[in-house]
Design an enzyme around this catalytic site. Structure first.
Site, PDB file in Angstrom:
ATOM      1  N   ASP A 234       3.914   1.113  10.592  1.00 32.69           N
ATOM      2  CA  ASP A 234       3.776  -0.234  11.140  1.00 32.69           C
ATOM      3  C   ASP A 234       4.134  -0.170  12.621  1.00 32.69           C
ATOM      4  O   ASP A 234       4.643   0.839  13.115  1.00 32.69           O
ATOM      5  CB  ASP A 234       4.659  -1.228  10.378  1.00 32.69           C
ATOM      6  N   TRP A 235       3.930  -1.260  13.320  1.00 41.13           N
ATOM      7  CA  TRP A 235       3.946  -1.227  14.786  1.00 41.13           C
ATOM      8  C   TRP A 235       5.369  -1.257  15.359  1.00 41.13           C
ATOM      9  O   TRP A 235       6.177  -2.099  14.987  1.00 41.13           O
ATOM     10  CB  TRP A 235       3.146  -2.413  15.315  1.00 41.13           C
TER      11      TRP A 235
END
Length: 626
Positions: A338-339
């Site tokens: 995920d970011w």
């Protein structure tokens, strides 16, 4: 990853970019000068072609491929490095990341209208072909763009067809409709150059306070599993090829059971917990995704507390990525974090810490190493390949390990046909994106998902459906011009035969300086204070129909008791809601999660267990019809 803001761009003048490979030759590969060129033997295996390309790539080029980040897009589709627009001014332009960081993957956030977006995409592929050493085509990814929603994770764009959120498809429960939606979204994505979907969400909504519930299929694992399979089939087909969009199913191994619902995008989260010892239940939708051959997987930010050998977040967790995902499930597709797990984000005076939960004390370089050692291939929301390069040069990481991940990423590009022909037809994008039949299908689905919870009877007749054109109606949170199509709109409740009010599930911002965090729908699920009093006063004054948008399970016992009619929507226009209330369409939805009877019941339920609150107001699967 998140998109808390939406930018609106002006119309743009587009031009057609001519492909250098206009002869329709099936493959391109490296020539003696190191550039991608026509590949003469179209029967050569993808593996051999990947081998050829890997031999030509430098360490720097390999490291760059391991990163994907957002990019800003000029409103005219150009690649000029001009000052950024709006709140995305901070984002770099893709060509800069391509030449300085050797990146070949990008995600798009707010976008201009479809002609400019398609033009930008062609310009970017032309830049990759002409201005980078190897001419490796770019892969563009996006979060959902087809949901009628104000949720920060749903990147709505008016050009695209608008459907209910994932919860709405769960309310309908129709696998054929799910596949139809995914197929239409696939066509719209491909038309503008989006070839990777950062969705679907396979998480389960077992903790009703979690802010990301609207992106799920609800709390039932079997319902979620069957819709996940149809969703991936619609985007990817039975085998991913040049007609498909690669799905990055998220968030392994299920991000729903957050303690007190506090989301691990932020440092105030309290971990992912399993008081009901129900870890395996959350794997069921992912098992369906593996059966459907999802191209990629994204783990979540959270720490699966006491479920593995160390309490570290999923992407740092070798037990999860290698032990469970790679070894048990034999998943050999791309795994992308995920970011924002590696570097802190600086927003003026505010620092948003990297989501390096459990490894906060490690350096950025050490975090990168731990992620790669866990078995992850790609870093989302980051552009720091220099850490990978240094790790290899210092002997802490082998280039063979990098090759393993680059091979998976290249394979996906080959499967998508990007090496064959990366360009799109701008005029085709104008015809396909938001075409009338697509928009109608989305609007019909909005209506089908509406869920009738209560329909009071008076004089032997249910109050719903209402009789169009014969009632004086008082409205709240509805467009008066739209409402006037169904009855005479009056300005005071006392003048009305019926009141119709649209509400949103309550939420209460966490106290923090981080404005992104304040936009997440955290907190209690019930109306309070003057807001609650004003709603109940209206219900006492005039017979009232309440529509509530459920992005989380609202706690509304008093409203339910006093309302004459109660419906729920999962992303719907005023026209869609009123068509159902006035009998022009029928409600088909069933609740994809239970509605608790009180906040005490919410606090006492277990975060990892479905439909377990005491004496729910409306049970999972409830839905009336007419």
């Amino acid at each position: 990853m998140i998109n808390p803001l939406k930018l609106f761009y002006s119309s743009a003048i587009a031009f057609t970019v001519m492909s250098a490979c206009s002869d329709n030759t099936p493959f391109r590969d490296l020539n003696k000068n190191g550039k991608l060129d026509v590949y003469e033997d179209s029967h050569e295996s993808v593996d051999n072609r990947i081998d050829d390309l890997l031999k030509q790539m430098t360490l720097e080029e390999k490291a760059g491929m391991l990163f994907i980040n957002g990019t800003r897009i000029n409103s005219d589709g150009s690649l000029d490095d001009r000052p950024g627009e709006g709140m995305f001014a901070f984002a770099p332009i893709a060509p800069k990341l391509m030449t300085e960081k050797y990146m070949t993957h990008f995600n798009v956030w707010a976008v201009p209208e479809k002609r400019a977006l398609a033009t930008w995409y062609n310009n970017l592929q032309k830049f990759a072909e002409e201005k980078t050493r190897l001419g490796i085509p770019v892969t563009i990814a996006s979060d959902p763009r087809n949901a009628f929603s104000n949720n920060i994770f749903s990147m709505t764009a008016n050009d695209f067809s608008q459907w209910p959120e994932q919860l709405g498809f769960a309310a309908i429960g129709d696998e054929k409709l799910m596949e139809q939606h995914a197929d239409i979204a696939r066509q719209e994505y491909i038309a503008v150059g989006i070839r990777e979907a950062l969705h679907p969400m396979a998480d389960l909504a077992t903790e009703p306070r979690w802010p990301r519930i609207s992106g799920t299929f609800g709390e039932d694992a079997q319902l979620s599993a069957k819709l996940i399979k149809a969703y991936i089939k619609g985007f990817q087909g039975t085998t991913l090829d040049s007609n498909g969009v690669a799905c990055m199913t998220k968030h392994f191994s299920g991000g729903g059971p957050q303690k007190e619902g506090l989301d691990p995008h932020f440092e105030f989260q309290k971990g992912q917990v399993y008081p009901g010892k129900n870890f395996n239940y959350h794997l069921i939708p992912f098992e369906a995704a593996f059966e459907a051959k999802t191209a990629a997987i994204m783990p979540y930010y959270g720490v699966p507390v006491d479920q593995t050998n160390e309490n570290v977040a999923f992407s740092f967790n070798k037990d999860i990525i290698t032990g469970l995902l790679r070894d048990k499930y034999k998943f050999d597709g791309v795994v992308c974090t995920d970011w924002g797990l590696i570097t802190d984000a600086k927003m003026g005076d505010i620092v948003w810490p990297a989501r390096a939960w459990g490894v906060e004390k490690l350096s950025e370089e050490e975090r990168v190493l731990k992620v790669l050692n866990a078995g992850v291939d790609q870093f989302g929301g980051e552009n720091c390949p220099e850490h990978v390069i240094k790790l290899v040069k210092d002997g802490k990481l082998t280039e063979a390990r990098i090759d393993q991940s680059v091979r998976r990423l290249l394979r996906q590009k080959f499967e998508l046909g990007l090496f064959e022909d990366p360009y799109i037809d701008v005029e085709n994008a104008m015809a396909v994106v938001g075409k009338d039949e697509f928009k109608k299908a989305g609007e019909d689905a909005q209506r089908r998902a509406i869920t009738l919870l209560k329909n009071s009877a008076a004089k032997g007749k249910n109050i719903l459906p209402l009789e169009a054109g014969k009632l004086k109606i008082y409205i709240k949170n509805i467009n008066p011009t739209v409402a006037a199509q169904y009855g005479e709109v009056v300005s005071k409740p006392e003048q009305a035969d019926i009141a119709i009010v649209r509400l949103n599930t309550p939420w209460y911002p966490v106290e923090t300086k981080n404005f992104f965090a304040r936009g997440f729908h955290h907190g209690d699920l019930d109306f309070k204070g003057t807001q609650k009093d004003s709603i109940l006063m209206l219900l006492k004054t005039v017979p009232t129909i309440v529509d509530i948008y459920l992005d989380r399970p609202a706690v509304i016992p008093e409203i339910s008791e006093k309302a004459k009619g109660l419906v729920a929507d999962f992303g719907a226009s005023d026209n869609a809601v009123l068509d159902v209330l006035f009998g022009k369409a029928k409600p088909e939805g069933k609740l994809p999660f239970e509605l608790p009877s009180s906040m005490d019941a919410v606090r006492n339920q277990k975060e990892d267990v479905p439909y377990d609150s005491k004496d729910p107001l409306y049970k999972f699967g409830h839905g009336l019809h007419y």
